[in-house]
Design a protein around this motif. Structure first.
Motif, PDB file in Angstrom:
ATOM      1  N   SER A 267       1.803   5.294   0.905  1.00 49.83           N
ATOM      2  CA  SER A 267       1.758   6.142   2.094  1.00 49.83           C
ATOM      3  C   SER A 267       0.644   7.153   1.863  1.00 49.83           C
ATOM      4  O   SER A 267       0.731   7.964   0.952  1.00 49.83           O
TER       5      SER A 267
ATOM      6  N   SER B  38      -2.764   2.876  16.952  1.00 52.11           N
ATOM      7  CA  SER B  38      -2.132   2.146  15.848  1.00 52.11           C
ATOM      8  C   SER B  38      -2.692   0.728  15.807  1.00 52.11           C
ATOM      9  O   SER B  38      -2.074  -0.222  16.291  1.00 52.11           O
TER      10      SER B  38
ATOM     11  N   ASN C 272       5.924  -2.999  11.645  1.00 49.19           N
ATOM     12  CA  ASN C 272       4.736  -2.766  12.463  1.00 49.19           C
ATOM     13  C   ASN C 272       5.089  -2.328  13.871  1.00 49.19           C
ATOM     14  O   ASN C 272       4.414  -1.477  14.465  1.00 49.19           O
TER      15      ASN C 272
ATOM     16  N   ASN D 257      -2.251   3.176  10.714  1.00 50.58           N
ATOM     17  CA  ASN D 257      -2.479   1.761  10.433  1.00 50.58           C
ATOM     18  C   ASN D 257      -1.185   0.961  10.468  1.00 50.58           C
ATOM     19  O   ASN D 257      -0.171   1.373   9.915  1.00 50.58           O
ATOM     20  N   ARG D 258      -1.252  -0.192  11.130  1.00 52.06           N
ATOM     21  CA  ARG D 258      -0.207  -1.183  10.939  1.00 52.06           C
ATOM     22  C   ARG D 258      -0.606  -2.060   9.752  1.00 52.06           C
ATOM     23  O   ARG D 258      -1.707  -1.947   9.226  1.00 52.06           O
ATOM     24  N   TYR D 259       0.290  -2.943   9.329  1.00 49.11           N
ATOM     25  CA  TYR D 259       0.044  -3.758   8.149  1.00 49.11           C
ATOM     26  C   TYR D 259      -0.475  -5.143   8.502  1.00 49.11           C
ATOM     27  O   TYR D 259      -0.026  -5.763   9.465  1.00 49.11           O
TER      28      TYR D 259
ATOM     29  N   ARG E 152       0.840  -1.185   0.000  1.00 47.38           N
ATOM     30  CA  ARG E 152       0.000   0.000   0.000  1.00 47.38           C
ATOM     31  C   ARG E 152       0.879   1.240   0.000  1.00 47.38           C
ATOM     32  O   ARG E 152       1.992   1.239   0.496  1.00 47.38           O
TER      33      ARG E 152
ATOM     34  N   SER F  91      -1.583   5.647   6.441  1.00 48.61           N
ATOM     35  CA  SER F  91      -0.947   4.376   6.089  1.00 48.61           C
ATOM     36  C   SER F  91       0.414   4.685   5.486  1.00 48.61           C
ATOM     37  O   SER F  91       0.489   5.316   4.431  1.00 48.61           O
TER      38      SER F  91
END
Length: 205
Positions: free
Chosen positions: A3, A170, A156, A122-124, A1, A62
């Motif tokens: 940023s 987060s 993360n 957001n974390r992944y 994804r 993100s």
């Protein structure tokens, strides 16, 4: 994804108003804090635009994948027997150190947004899952997937630690049971338009 920034405004008379500043290929330095060139057009920094949304109540961020060139990392791990060699590990650590500095700059700017909206970093999600047998065709062996998992966890941890220190939340998306190679994946497969990116259901999750 990429940023990306999303600003949600509750002041609108008709309810939620969402300002979507996402742009493919954006990074913190070329997209969020600095301008980005896309299809020959020079786009203003996403955060500069977000600062104009003075009534935003929630900002969703993100960051990380494009900053670390994560797509190239996955491709490389699919082309060699082991991708935890010294050179690749050193490169990842170098990219991570550079990202850490840029991430702190971003967090500082976010903390000074007008009206001090709630900021969510957001974390992944983990796209691979516990039994990613279908990825063997892409050369992603169990040992290389373990390396990718480890590096994703490192990213993360950095995202969560930075966000927590400055008072942001987060969350960790939970794709358990919906990773690749499952009957109903939340992640696009190898033959889809954007492999390893979330599907529409994954975006909602």
């Amino acid at each position: 994804r990429s940023s990306d920034l999303y600003a949600e405004d509750l002041s609108a008379a008709d309810g939620w108003r969402v300002l979507n500043l996402a742009c493919n290929g954006a990074t913190i330095t070329h997209g969020l804090l600095g301008p980005q060139t896309q299809h020959g057009q020079r786009l203003p920094p996403q955060l500069d635009v977000a600062e104009q949304a003075k009534h935003a109540s929630v900002v969703i961020v993100s960051v990380g994948a494009d900053d670390l060139d994560w797509a190239a990392e996955v491709r490389y791990c699919g082309s060699v027997p082991r991708c935890d060699d010294r050179a690749t590990t050193a490169y990842f650590q170098q990219q991570l150190a550079s990202f850490s500095k840029n991430y702190l700059d971003l967090l500082s700017r976010l903390a000074n947004l007008p009206n001090h909206p709630q900021v969510i970093v957001n974390r992944y999600y983990n796209p691979f899952g516990a039994q990613p047998g279908c990825l063997g065709q892409a050369g992603l062996t169990p040992v290389n997937l373990q390396t990718l998992d480890s590096r994703l966890n490192t990213l993360n941890d950095m995202l969560a630690k930075g966000a927590t220190q400055i008072g942001f939340s987060s969350p960790q998306p939970d794709f358990a049971g919906h990773q690749l190679c499952t009957p109903q994946p939340y992640v696009q497969g190898l033959d889809d338009a954007a492999p390893f990116h979330p599907t529409a259901a994954g975006q909602l999750a």
